[in-house]
Design an enzyme around this catalytic site. Sequence first.
Site, PDB file in Angstrom:
ATOM      1  N   ARG A  31      37.430  95.431  32.992  1.00 47.17           N
ATOM      2  CA  ARG A  31      38.188  94.968  34.166  1.00 47.17           C
ATOM      3  C   ARG A  31      39.666  94.825  33.831  1.00 47.17           C
ATOM      4  NH1 ARG A  31      33.986  90.129  35.527  1.00 47.17           N
ATOM      5  NH2 ARG A  31      32.347  91.428  36.417  1.00 47.17           N
ATOM      6  N   GLU A  43      28.737 100.712  31.178  1.00 48.36           N
ATOM      7  CA  GLU A  43      27.531 100.701  32.015  1.00 48.36           C
ATOM      8  C   GLU A  43      26.311 101.193  31.238  1.00 48.36           C
ATOM      9  OE1 GLU A  43      26.998  99.241  34.644  1.00 48.36           O
ATOM     10  OE2 GLU A  43      28.980  98.872  35.467  1.00 48.36           O
ATOM     11  N   GLN A  48      19.906  97.116  30.258  1.00 48.80           N
ATOM     12  CA  GLN A  48      18.935  96.282  29.532  1.00 48.80           C
ATOM     13  C   GLN A  48      19.569  95.495  28.400  1.00 48.80           C
ATOM     14  OE1 GLN A  48      16.867  96.616  32.054  1.00 48.80           O
ATOM     15  NE2 GLN A  48      15.193  96.318  30.658  1.00 48.80           N
ATOM     16  N   THR A  49      20.862  95.297  28.441  1.00 46.64           N
ATOM     17  CA  THR A  49      21.530  94.602  27.348  1.00 46.64           C
ATOM     18  C   THR A  49      22.591  93.670  27.918  1.00 46.64           C
ATOM     19  OG1 THR A  49      21.187  96.573  25.996  1.00 46.64           O
ATOM     20  CG2 THR A  49      22.751  94.957  25.165  1.00 46.64           C
ATOM     21  N   LEU A  86      22.106  98.313  18.781  1.00 46.72           N
ATOM     22  CA  LEU A  86      22.050  98.053  20.224  1.00 46.72           C
ATOM     23  C   LEU A  86      20.674  98.344  20.797  1.00 46.72           C
ATOM     24  CD1 LEU A  86      25.240  99.265  22.162  1.00 46.72           C
ATOM     25  CD2 LEU A  86      24.206  97.008  22.159  1.00 46.72           C
ATOM     26  N   TYR A 124      21.020 102.793  39.622  1.00 51.75           N
ATOM     27  CA  TYR A 124      21.954 101.697  39.377  1.00 51.75           C
ATOM     28  C   TYR A 124      23.291 102.223  38.850  1.00 51.75           C
ATOM     29  CZ  TYR A 124      24.764  98.387  37.069  1.00 51.75           C
ATOM     30  OH  TYR A 124      25.880  97.704  36.692  1.00 51.75           O
ATOM     31  N   ASP A 142      20.742  95.519  40.540  1.00 51.96           N
ATOM     32  CA  ASP A 142      20.279  95.260  39.177  1.00 51.96           C
ATOM     33  C   ASP A 142      19.507  93.931  39.200  1.00 51.96           C
ATOM     34  OD1 ASP A 142      22.231  93.386  39.530  1.00 51.96           O
ATOM     35  OD2 ASP A 142      23.020  93.555  37.507  1.00 51.96           O
ATOM     36  N   CYS A 204      23.963  75.844  42.091  1.00 54.53           N
ATOM     37  CA  CYS A 204      24.104  75.924  43.549  1.00 54.53           C
ATOM     38  C   CYS A 204      25.267  75.085  44.079  1.00 54.53           C
ATOM     39  CB  CYS A 204      22.801  75.496  44.226  1.00 54.53           C
ATOM     40  SG  CYS A 204      21.418  76.606  43.871  1.00 54.53           S
ATOM     41  N   CYS A 213      22.480  80.623  51.886  1.00 53.10           N
ATOM     42  CA  CYS A 213      21.344  80.887  51.000  1.00 53.10           C
ATOM     43  C   CYS A 213      20.135  80.054  51.385  1.00 53.10           C
ATOM     44  CB  CYS A 213      21.739  80.606  49.556  1.00 53.10           C
ATOM     45  SG  CYS A 213      20.414  80.927  48.385  1.00 53.10           S
TER      46      CYS A 213
END
Length: 348
Positions: A31, A43, A48-49, A86, A124, A142, A204, A213
């Site tokens: 970012r 990405e 999964q990490t 990894l 994804y 995801d 929350c 929500c």
Amino acid sequence: MAQSPLIAQKTEFQRALLAWYRVHQRKLPWRTAPSLYKTVVSELMLQQTQVKTVLPYLARWVEVFPNFKALAAASEEQVVKNWEGLGYYTRARNLHKLAKALIALPAIPETREAWMELPGIGPYTSAAITSISFGTRAAVVDGNVVRILTRLTADATPFRDSASASKALAPLADALLNHDEPGDHNQAMMELGATVCHRNNPLCTICPVLTLCSAGRNGDPESYPKLAAKVIEQRSVSRVWCVQKGKLLLHRTAGDARRLANMHELPAAEHLGLDESAFAGPDAKLIAKKKRGITRFAITESIYELPASRLSKDSLSRTGLVWVAVAEIDTLTLSGPHKRWVSELLRS
DNA sequence: AACCCGGGGCA
DNA sequence: TGCCCAGGGTT
């Protein structure tokens, strides 16, 4: 779903989410100084990490392979070596293939469909890359988004696994997507899931969309999503620890193997053509019992020290076996667990 | 749709 | 130890 109260308040939801994201987003490398390359690499690593695990790998990766061209020109060995630890090493090979495919194209594709054709890119990742880099109107789903959406609507559907949940929730994710800022909207959803809408103890009280929500207002957000418990299968493997003249016997998996291609581990009994009786004799010594888990397997690995004289010429001539000088082991690529275990056993 | 990938971190 | 994590590929 069209009658969902959430859809009716879509604009309010989008604005609250994005306003929160503008203020509270974490400063992450993809970012702070964004680029298509960093987005793609991060990405793939993030599949999964967790973010925290990825950060040091990503930093090193962009130093070693600064762009698609450099990555495409690298050897597969070097690529996999930089992924060492990894896990899910197919991702590294796919990223390498992707870099080669991309620089061979006349232009960088900007549609989700075109990216889906590239290795390692699924529903994804194609949505994430194209929405973030090109503003394509594709909603990501995801684990974070599944959690947020099921809580927002108090969706009590029992899902078989996270894949079926993602598929079922895709229409709702699409319906909520902010068409003006698809990339930031997607990142905001995931950021909210990662930093506020936690699996356990969601925050929350500081959530920007609490009023929208259903589960949050009902006070039972933790009960969503309703995913079936995974069935874990126990397995056991016997490994051989054999040192001769300062060299350790390792097994290198074939390059076209489905698992751990071109990677090294301590040889399993089957790699040496041994059966369990080989470990019952007086010269076999159990020196470690280790556990590792992957997907639905819980694997116990028993490591037996065996004198080289105990191994037949036939055993040692099997394909994939290599004697490696102890000092050279770090130059090879080992699976994460075996890298740790070997280094631990060498110290003792 | 079901299964595989044989990882890693965290409470 | 159980469960989750910015999933994808194969059959």
